[in-house]
Design an enzyme around this catalytic site. Structure first.
Site, mmCIF file in Angstrom:
data_model
loop_
_atom_site.group_PDB
_atom_site.id
_atom_site.type_symbol
_atom_site.label_atom_id
_atom_site.label_comp_id
_atom_site.label_asym_id
_atom_site.label_seq_id
_atom_site.Cartn_x
_atom_site.Cartn_y
_atom_site.Cartn_z
ATOM 1 N N HIS A 196 0.843 -1.212 0.174
ATOM 2 C CA HIS A 196 0.025 0.022 -0.002
ATOM 3 C C HIS A 196 0.870 1.240 0.152
ATOM 4 O O HIS A 196 1.890 1.243 0.460
ATOM 5 C CB HIS A 196 -0.936 0.118 1.141
ATOM 6 C CG HIS A 196 -1.891 1.199 1.300
ATOM 7 N ND1 HIS A 196 -1.806 2.399 1.932
ATOM 8 C CD2 HIS A 196 -3.353 1.066 0.848
ATOM 9 C CE1 HIS A 196 -2.867 2.953 1.738
ATOM 10 N NE2 HIS A 196 -3.879 2.409 0.927
ATOM 11 N N SER A 398 -7.935 -14.963 -1.416
ATOM 12 C CA SER A 398 -8.667 -13.706 -1.766
ATOM 13 C C SER A 398 -9.972 -13.523 -2.214
ATOM 14 O O SER A 398 -10.389 -14.529 -2.744
ATOM 15 C CB SER A 398 -7.469 -13.012 -2.642
ATOM 16 O OG SER A 398 -8.120 -11.648 -3.109
#
Length: 477
Positions: A196, A398
């Site tokens: 991120h 995921s």
């Protein structure tokens, strides 16, 4: 006394200070108190000023200006009616935008009506969550309850952890990396290239040396490259950001392999691991056979977002670290009658209430059911996309489905898709139903028939982004 004041003024070089006029009235109101409107289109030299737009759209084209009330507004009530009308239209737009929300990891399926009675209070959790300050309108008892729940989830005893409810996921990363820097002041920060952006923001803010590590096609950290990068700085400790779900591909770094790589590279006892679990940090514990994020392993901190999978209506997060580390940051604040080791000063005291309420309503079993639903729907979406000839990828742990980027920005904005290069993604959250996914895929199929009907444009090749096995371009299908 007068003589001593004259001496003091001379010492402070204030001899020339003018006294207040005799008719000075501190309670007087300035008659024309509204500042004039400034023409922002002109520079001081009279030339036109152009606001450059790089990404997205200019909000000033649709901003709602603040206007001053007229003198008779209190009598006519027109202003209240006008504002009510604006808010009603805004609410209608929110309902519409929520219907087409797919690209960002926010759970919009919640009902906090029971907490509306608390919105009339200014709840502020100043300072340390475990030490009550002089400010009495707080929610620390709820905050600590939430922290205990997460510490238990990540297998850390009550007397061995410290944490707090952050204002967002970025703050959790900033805090975790800061703790690592304080534990190892000379440490090098290592993070995969798909971490991120807040991780690299932390490196800039703290003036830390940072090594960006390559990733596998899945988005997971490449531990061979990590080993090579470690070998360049064997004399300095390592501070590592481990992704429990990357931002774009939802890839989960192999924590056990990261630890093994560190130990085999001679860093035993000289590393600090921060786990960025913004979204999947709360989902993975409920995925069967998924690797564990646990403080029984040599990690230093974990953070998750509260407005993502949990479904809080405001940005917030949870940050947990080992108690032994926090003294490096903690300082007494007499003004608060507390200690502080947080990034921010004032903290949203409402956020712990929303988190506490949700954890009590759902519990471990409730979250497990929602995780299973998300993973099941994500596999359904990937199947529908590939059946339609659209290249797509879904990592094993995921609910983020990655696929070829749509060619129409209007379509991308309608469905609020997150895009990067040739790929876009949908993050399947508990509020996303099969019907919504069907509507999205059906519209995407219709749009693609228009985009590629003349044969001049071709679907993009995404083999370099998601692998040849997942690409369905003319070359790889």
């Amino acid at each position: 006394m007068a003589g001593s004041i004259d001496v003091m003024l001379r010492e402070l070089n204030l001899e020339s200070v003018e006294s207040l006029p005799d008719d000075f009235d501190p309670t007087a109101v300035i008659k024309d108190h509204v500042p004039p409107v400034i023409n922002g289109d002109k520079l001081g030299n009279g030339k036109e000023q152009v606001r450059e737009i790089v990404l997205g759209r200019n909000v000033h084209t649709s901003c709602l200006e603040v206007t001053e009330p007229d003198d008779d507004d209190e009598v006519t009530g027109e202003r209240e009616a006008q504002m009510a009308s604006v808010l009603a239209r805004y609410r209608k737009s929110l309902l519409e935008r929520t219907k087409h929300h797919l690209g960002y990891p926010y759970n919009l399926d919640f009902d906090y009506g029971a907490l509306s009675q608390l919105q009339h209070f200014s709840i502020n959790n100043l300072g340390d969550p475990f030490i009550e300050s002089n400010y009495g309108v707080h929610s620390r008892q709820f905050e600590v309850g939430v922290l205990d729940w997460f510490a238990r989830l990540w297998e850390l005893e009550k007397n061995e952890y410290w944490g707090y409810i952050t204002n967002c996921g970025t703050e959790g990363n900033l805090h975790g990396i800061l703790v690592g820097r304080e534990v190892f002041p000379e440490g090098i920060l290592y993070a995969s290239s798909e971490s991120h952006y807040s991780v690299f923001k932390a490196a800039r803010m703290y003036r830390m040396d940072c090594e960006k590590v390559n990733t596998l096609i899945s988005g997971e950290i490449d531990c061979e490259d990590f080993r090579a990068k470690l070998s360049l700085h064997k004399d300095k400790p390592a501070i590592i950001n481990v992704n429990i779900g990357t931002t774009v591909k939802g890839a989960v770094d192999d924590l056990d392999l990261v630890i093994k790589t560190l130990e085999e590279s001679g860093f035993t006892g000289r590393f600090y691991i921060h786990c960025d679990g913004a979204l999947f940090g709360l989902m993975m514990p409920f995925v069967k056979l998924a690797p564990k994020v646990s403080f029984k392993k040599p990690i230093g901190s974990v953070s998750v977002s509260g407005h993502k999978f949990v479904g809080c209506p405001m940005p917030c997060g949870v940050q947990i670290t080992r108690l032994e580390h926090i003294n490096a940051l903690s300082r007494n604040v007499e003004y608060l009658a507390s200690r502080d080791a947080t990034i921010m000063g004032s903290r949203n005291g409402h956020a712990p209430l929303f988190l506490w309420y949700t954890l009590n309503r759902k519990g471990y079993r409730g979250f497990q059911k929602e995780v299973q639903k998300c993973l099941r729907n994500a596999h359904y979406l990937r199947g529908r996309l590939t059946s339609a000839g659209i290249g797509a990828m879904l990592n094993e742990l995921s609910s983020t489905v990655v696929f070829e980027r749509p060619q129409d920005e209007e379509f991308t904005r309608k469905w609020q898709l997150a895009c990067q290069g040739n790929i876009a993604h949908v993050v399947v959250m508990p509020n996303i139903t099969i019907d919504k996914l069907d509507d999205f895929v059906n519209e995407l199929i219709e749009k693609r028939a228009v985009w590629y009907k003349d044969g001049k444009r071709k679907p993009p090749c995404v083999a370099s982004d998601i692998g040849q096995a997942n690409c369905l371009c003319e070359l790889h299908k």
